[in-house]
Design a protein around this motif. Structure first.
Motif, PDB file in Angstrom:
ATOM      1  N   UNK A  76      27.988  51.701  36.890  1.00 58.56           N
ATOM      2  CA  UNK A  76      28.252  51.412  35.306  1.00 58.56           C
ATOM      3  C   UNK A  76      28.775  49.955  35.044  1.00 58.56           C
ATOM      4  N   UNK A  77      28.226  49.077  35.992  1.00 60.62           N
ATOM      5  CA  UNK A  77      28.297  47.607  35.891  1.00 60.62           C
ATOM      6  C   UNK A  77      29.730  46.919  35.823  1.00 60.62           C
ATOM      7  N   UNK A  78      30.631  47.665  36.917  1.00 56.36           N
ATOM      8  CA  UNK A  78      31.765  47.267  36.771  1.00 56.36           C
ATOM      9  C   UNK A  78      31.707  46.077  37.657  1.00 56.36           C
ATOM     10  N   UNK A  79      32.666  44.980  37.597  1.00 57.94           N
ATOM     11  CA  UNK A  79      32.661  43.922  38.521  1.00 57.94           C
ATOM     12  C   UNK A  79      33.194  43.927  39.771  1.00 57.94           C
ATOM     13  N   UNK A  80      32.763  43.107  40.836  1.00 58.57           N
ATOM     14  CA  UNK A  80      33.207  43.219  42.233  1.00 58.57           C
ATOM     15  C   UNK A  80      34.599  43.448  42.432  1.00 58.57           C
ATOM     16  N   UNK A  83      35.997  46.641  41.148  1.00 60.64           N
ATOM     17  CA  UNK A  83      35.759  47.424  42.022  1.00 60.64           C
ATOM     18  C   UNK A  83      36.626  47.606  43.086  1.00 60.64           C
ATOM     19  N   UNK A  84      37.065  46.439  43.655  1.00 61.37           N
ATOM     20  CA  UNK A  84      37.789  46.223  44.850  1.00 61.37           C
ATOM     21  C   UNK A  84      39.325  46.865  44.641  1.00 61.37           C
ATOM     22  N   UNK A  85      39.748  46.568  43.562  1.00 59.07           N
ATOM     23  CA  UNK A  85      40.949  47.007  42.990  1.00 59.07           C
ATOM     24  C   UNK A  85      40.996  48.571  42.623  1.00 59.07           C
ATOM     25  N   UNK A  86      39.881  49.109  42.264  1.00 59.55           N
ATOM     26  CA  UNK A  86      39.827  50.662  42.155  1.00 59.55           C
ATOM     27  C   UNK A  86      39.770  51.301  43.418  1.00 59.55           C
TER      28      UNK A  86
END
Length: 101
Positions: A76-80, A83-86
């Motif tokens: 989906x193009x989410x930043x690293x 992504x780490x937070x999720x």
């Protein structure tokens, strides 16, 4: 040791295949090999139709929900950073669920 880790990651990045990317991705995650993990995510995104039909990917989908989350977010193009937070939130929720059981 850090230079050796970086060299190993670079070498492995050049040998990723459809059949092995899922297991390499799991190992990269466990070893916190961020460069290799990023390469696996890019490879998975590019070759998802072939990878999705492998037994290793089927195993990954059932045993590693946090890695599936990373794959989805990367696609989906989410930043690293996001992504780490999720992933962190997901791990926290899973930990609480285990403690309640």
């Amino acid at each position: 040791v850090a230079r050796l880790l970086a060299w190993c990651q670079q070498q492995l990045c050049g040998h990723i295949t459809v059949e092995e990317v899922s297991s390499v991705f799991c190992q990269a995650h466990l070893c916190e090999a961020h460069e290799l993990e990023a390469m696996c995510l890019s490879y998975i995104k590019k070759h998802m139709s072939k990878i999705a039909a492998t037994k290793e990917f089927a195993r990954l989908t059932t045993q590693w929900p946090e890695l599936m989350l990373k794959i989805s977010l990367h696609a989906a193009g989410v930043s690293s950073k996001d992504m780490a937070a999720a992933v962190s939130v997901q791990q926290e929720v899973r930990k609480r669920k285990r403690e309640e059981s």
